[in-house]
Design an enzyme around this catalytic site. Structure first.
Site, PDB file in Angstrom:
ATOM      1  N   HIS A 104       0.922  -1.072  -0.007  1.00 33.62           N
ATOM      2  CA  HIS A 104       0.076   0.080   0.005  1.00 33.62           C
ATOM      3  C   HIS A 104       1.054   1.319   0.107  1.00 33.62           C
ATOM      4  O   HIS A 104       1.996   1.269   0.636  1.00 33.62           O
ATOM      5  CB  HIS A 104      -1.013   0.119   1.366  1.00 33.62           C
ATOM      6  N   HIS A 106       0.857   5.388   1.074  1.00 35.28           N
ATOM      7  CA  HIS A 106       0.162   6.337   1.793  1.00 35.28           C
ATOM      8  C   HIS A 106       0.216   7.888   1.054  1.00 35.28           C
ATOM      9  O   HIS A 106       1.352   8.319   0.492  1.00 35.28           O
ATOM     10  CB  HIS A 106       0.852   6.804   3.264  1.00 35.28           C
TER      11      HIS A 106
HETATM   12  P1  5GP Z   1       2.228   0.362   7.237  1.00 38.44           P
HETATM   13  O1  5GP Z   1       2.953   0.766   8.543  1.00 38.44           O
HETATM   14  O2  5GP Z   1       1.885  -0.881   7.003  1.00 38.44           O
HETATM   15  O3  5GP Z   1       2.793   1.240   6.030  1.00 38.44           O
HETATM   16  O4  5GP Z   1       0.895   1.168   7.184  1.00 38.44           O
HETATM   17  C1  5GP Z   1      -0.272   0.468   7.444  1.00 38.44           C
HETATM   18  C2  5GP Z   1      -1.300   1.677   7.992  1.00 38.44           C
HETATM   19  O5  5GP Z   1      -2.613   0.970   7.831  1.00 38.44           O
HETATM   20  C3  5GP Z   1      -1.427   2.729   9.079  1.00 38.44           C
HETATM   21  O6  5GP Z   1      -1.148   3.758   8.692  1.00 38.44           O
HETATM   22  C4  5GP Z   1      -2.511   2.460   9.884  1.00 38.44           C
HETATM   23  O7  5GP Z   1      -2.810   3.538  10.430  1.00 38.44           O
HETATM   24  C5  5GP Z   1      -3.333   1.751   8.966  1.00 38.44           C
HETATM   25  N1  5GP Z   1      -4.336   0.969   9.333  1.00 38.44           N
HETATM   26  C6  5GP Z   1      -4.125  -0.150  10.263  1.00 38.44           C
HETATM   27  N2  5GP Z   1      -5.341  -0.849  10.411  1.00 38.44           N
HETATM   28  C7  5GP Z   1      -6.141  -0.186   9.808  1.00 38.44           C
HETATM   29  C8  5GP Z   1      -7.634  -0.781   9.326  1.00 38.44           C
HETATM   30  O8  5GP Z   1      -8.237  -1.693   9.997  1.00 38.44           O
HETATM   31  N3  5GP Z   1      -8.178   0.084   8.463  1.00 38.44           N
HETATM   32  C9  5GP Z   1      -7.747   1.018   7.816  1.00 38.44           C
HETATM   33  N4  5GP Z   1      -8.466   1.679   6.965  1.00 38.44           N
HETATM   34  N5  5GP Z   1      -6.295   1.362   8.060  1.00 38.44           N
HETATM   35  C10 5GP Z   1      -5.771   0.770   8.894  1.00 38.44           C
END
Ligand code: 5GP
Length: 142
Positions: A104, A106
């Site tokens: 993903h 951001h």
């Molecule tokens: P990463 O750290 O993997 O780049 O980002 C994961 C993102 O997913 C984080 O910014 C966190 O806030 C978001 N996130 C975690 N759980 C959920 C969820 O259940 N639903 C949504 N929409 N975002 C989530």
């Protein structure tokens, strides 16, 4: 041994409709929804539907198809939230800051002199997320 994709991650469950999200956009190849713990108002996540843990194991063809959507969403987010700039962030494996293991990106509206909220902390009010998803959908439609 390299880590492999596990289809019980949160985003895989969202993709299968098992967990709700505030959806902004969807087509055959990609989905975008609001981050529940936004680092700035309007923080949206863009995912290819194809399974990969992150950038390191992604199919280059999937990345190529996703890139125009990333640009479109960044332009929409800047307009919808009247931002001064956009941060595009993407983390790979735990050591790289990744917490959910489905690729993903951001997209985060930024403002001159305003620091980001902490990454992955502090749940946003669902009504705010719904309103912000609506703002992004409207900006995408322009
Ligand atoms: P990463 O750290 O993997 O780049 O980002 C994961 C993102 O997913 C984080 O910014 C966190 O806030 C978001 N996130 C975690 N759980 C959920 C969820 O259940 N639903 C949504 N929409 N975002 C989530």
């Amino acid at each position: 041994m390299a880590a492999t994709y596990e289809n019980d991650n949160i985003f895989a469950k969202i993709l299968r409709g098992l967990i709700p999200c505030h959806k902004v956009y969807e087509d055959d190849d990609a989905i975008a929804f609001m981050d529940v713990m936004p680092q700035s108002d309007g923080h949206v996540l863009v995912l290819p539907k194809a399974a990969s843990r992150n950038l390191l194991d992604a199919d280059p063809a999937v990345l190529a198809k996703l890139a125009p959507l990333l640009q479109r969403m960044a332009v929409a987010a800047k307009a919808a939230f009247d931002a001064d700039g956009i941060s595009l962030m993407q983390f790979n494996e735990g050591a790289g800051g990744q917490t959910v293991f489905h690729l993903h990106f951001h997209i985060i509206p930024r403002y001159d002199g305003v620091p980001l909220n902490a990454h992955g902390r502090g749940m946003e009010d669902p009504e705010v997320l719904a309103a912000n998803a609506g703002k992004l959908r409207a900006a995408l439609a322009v």
